[in-house]
Design a protein around this motif. Structure first.
Motif, PDB file in Angstrom:
ATOM      1  N   ASN A 163      -3.031 -46.408 -64.650  1.00  0.00           N
ATOM      2  CA  ASN A 163      -3.673 -45.213 -64.105  1.00  0.00           C
ATOM      3  C   ASN A 163      -5.182 -45.230 -64.315  1.00  0.00           C
ATOM      4  OD1 ASN A 163      -4.279 -44.330 -66.717  1.00  0.00           O
ATOM      5  ND2 ASN A 163      -2.592 -42.871 -66.810  1.00  0.00           N
ATOM      6  N   VAL A 164      -5.865 -44.240 -63.747  1.00  0.00           N
ATOM      7  CA  VAL A 164      -7.328 -44.204 -63.773  1.00  0.00           C
ATOM      8  C   VAL A 164      -7.875 -43.913 -65.168  1.00  0.00           C
ATOM      9  CG1 VAL A 164      -7.508 -43.541 -61.360  1.00  0.00           C
ATOM     10  CG2 VAL A 164      -7.308 -41.762 -63.107  1.00  0.00           C
ATOM     11  N   LYS A 165      -7.031 -43.414 -66.074  1.00  0.00           N
ATOM     12  CA  LYS A 165      -7.467 -43.102 -67.432  1.00  0.00           C
ATOM     13  C   LYS A 165      -7.416 -44.323 -68.352  1.00  0.00           C
ATOM     14  CE  LYS A 165      -5.815 -38.312 -67.180  1.00  0.00           C
ATOM     15  NZ  LYS A 165      -4.896 -37.313 -67.792  1.00  0.00           N
ATOM     16  N   GLY A 166      -6.983 -45.458 -67.805  1.00  0.00           N
ATOM     17  CA  GLY A 166      -6.879 -46.653 -68.629  1.00  0.00           C
ATOM     18  C   GLY A 166      -5.579 -46.740 -69.394  1.00  0.00           C
ATOM     19  N   GLU A 167      -4.561 -45.988 -68.944  1.00  0.00           N
ATOM     20  CA  GLU A 167      -3.258 -46.006 -69.609  1.00  0.00           C
ATOM     21  C   GLU A 167      -2.296 -46.907 -68.842  1.00  0.00           C
ATOM     22  OE1 GLU A 167      -3.440 -41.377 -71.247  1.00  0.00           O
ATOM     23  OE2 GLU A 167      -2.465 -41.859 -69.345  1.00  0.00           O
TER      24      GLU A 167
END
Length: 315
Positions: A163-167
Motif C-alpha cells: 500500500n501507499v503507506k509502505g505496509e
C-alpha cells in the motif's frame, strides 16, 4: 564624393553613422560619415547577420519542428517496445496456463523481459498481486513464512499487497493433509524500494531493490504473534525485473545458483478470491462471512458428538 559614398554604404549595411563637416578649398561643403563602434551598433543588424549564417542560432519554428520529430520518434520507439513486451508476456502466460510447461523457455523469457524494465518502479508496485508462477518451491518459502515446508502442509496460493503507506501483507492459503479446512496465514510488515547504488556494476542479476520486512504474523487460528511475543523478524529482498499495471516479475538471489524466479499477476478482487479459496461465501455488498472452521480440533469434536455429519465438516 568618395566619403559620401562610404557613408551611404555604411548606412545601407545597417550601421548608424554620424557625419563631420568636410573642408575643401573654398569652404566646408560636405559631410563625411564615420561608423559607430561595433558594440554600439543596432541589435537588428547583428540578428540579421546571425540568422543568415550556417553556424547561427536555430529559429523558433525550426526548434518546434525538431521537437515534434523527436517526440514522434520516441513515441514510435515506445510502441515498438510495448509490442515486444506484449509478445513476451503472451508467450509466458501461455506457458504458465499450460499443463506441460517448458521451464527452459520460460526462464529465457523471464530473463528477456528484464530488458524492458521501466524507470519508475514504486508507483506500479502498489496494489494486490497473486503469485502465479515460481520455478521452485524454495521461492515460495523465501517470500512467505515457509509453512509449506512443514510435513503435511502445502501453500495453495500466495498474495502480496503493497500500500501507499509502505505496509506489506503476505497472505498464504495453507492446506493441511487430512480432514482439515484450508486456512489463511498472514504476514504483516513494511516494504520499500531501494534504487541501485551509484556506480554499482553487477552480473546478470542486479542488486536487489524491493525489500520486505515482516514483523508480525496472524496464523490460521487468528492468533497474532509480534516480535514482542516471539515472532522472528524476517526480511526478503527481491530484484524487480519487470512491472506494469498487470504483471510483476521478480528474482531472489540464490547464492551460487540460478536466481529464484517469481511471477505475480495483479489481483483486482482479493477479498472475493480469498473467500473462494477459504470456502467462504460472499454475497454482493457484504463482507466475508464466517465459513470454514479455522480450528480443526473443534470440528473433530463436533463430528465425534454427532453434531456434524462428515460432509458438513467444511461448513
Amino acid at each position: 564624393l568618395r566619403r559620401a559614398l562610404v557613408a551611404a554604404a555604411l548606412l545601407t549595411a545597417g550601421t548608424e553613422a554620424f557625419v563631420l563637416p568636410v573642408c575643401v578649398p573654398g569652404g566646408c561643403s560636405g559631410y563625411a560619415a564615420e561608423a559607430r563602434p561595433a558594440s554600439q551598433r543596432p541589435a537588428l543588424g547583428l540578428r540579421m547577420s546571425a540568422t543568415t549564417g550556417e553556424s547561427g542560432p536555430i529559429s523558433r519554428k525550426e526548434k518546434t519542428k525538431q521537437k515534434k520529430a523527436a517526440k514522434a520518434e520516441d513515441s514510435a520507439t515506445k510502441k515498438e517496445q510495448q509490442k515486444q513486451v506484449n509478445a513476451i508476456l503472451d508467450d509466458l502466460f501461455d506457458q504458465i496456463e499450460s499443463e506441460k510447461r517448458d521451464l527452459t523457455s520460460m526462464n529465457t523469457m523471464l530473463d528477456k523481459i528484464g530488458e524492458y524494465k521501466p524507470d519508475a518502479i514504486s508507483p506500479s508496485l502498489k496494489g494486490d498481486w497473486k503469485l502465479v508462477f515460481v520455478d521452485t518451491a524454495e521461492a515460495i518459502a523465501q517470500v512467505g513464512s515457509a509453512l509449506g515446508q512443514l510435513p503435511g502442509s502445502s501453500i495453495v496460493d500466495l498474495f502480496a499487497s503493497f500500500n501507499v503507506k509502505g505496509e506489506v501483507a503476505i497472505q498464504e492459503v495453507v492446506r493441511v493433509a487430512g480432514p482439515f479446512p484450508t486456512v489463511r496465514n498472514l504476514l504483516l510488515g513494511t516494504w520499500e524500494y531501494k534504487d541501485k547504488a551509484s556506480g554499482f556494476t553487477g552480473d546478470t542479476l542486479s542488486e536487489p531493490r524491493l525489500q520486505c520486512t515482516y514483523t508480525e504474523m496472524v496464523d490460521g487460528r487468528n492468533k497474532k504473534t509480534t516480535i514482542e511475543t516471539g515472532f522472528k523478524q524476517k526480511t526478503v529482498q527481491l530484484d524487480v525485473r519487470y512491472v506494469d499495471s498487470d504483471v510483476l516479475v521478480a528474482f531472489i538471489r540464490n547464492e551460487g545458483l540460478q536466481p529464484l524466479r517469481l511471477v505475480f499477476e495483479k489481483e483486482l478482487e482479493l477479498e472475493k478470491e480469498m473467500g473462494r479459496l477459504l470456502r467462504q461465501d460472499i454475497t454482493p455488498g457484504s463482507k466475508v462471512q464466517a465459513g470454514a472452521p479455522v480450528n480443526p480440533i473443534i470440528a473433530l469434536a463436533q463430528l465425534a458428538k454427532g453434531e456434524k455429519k462428515p460432509w458438513e465438516f467444511w461448513k
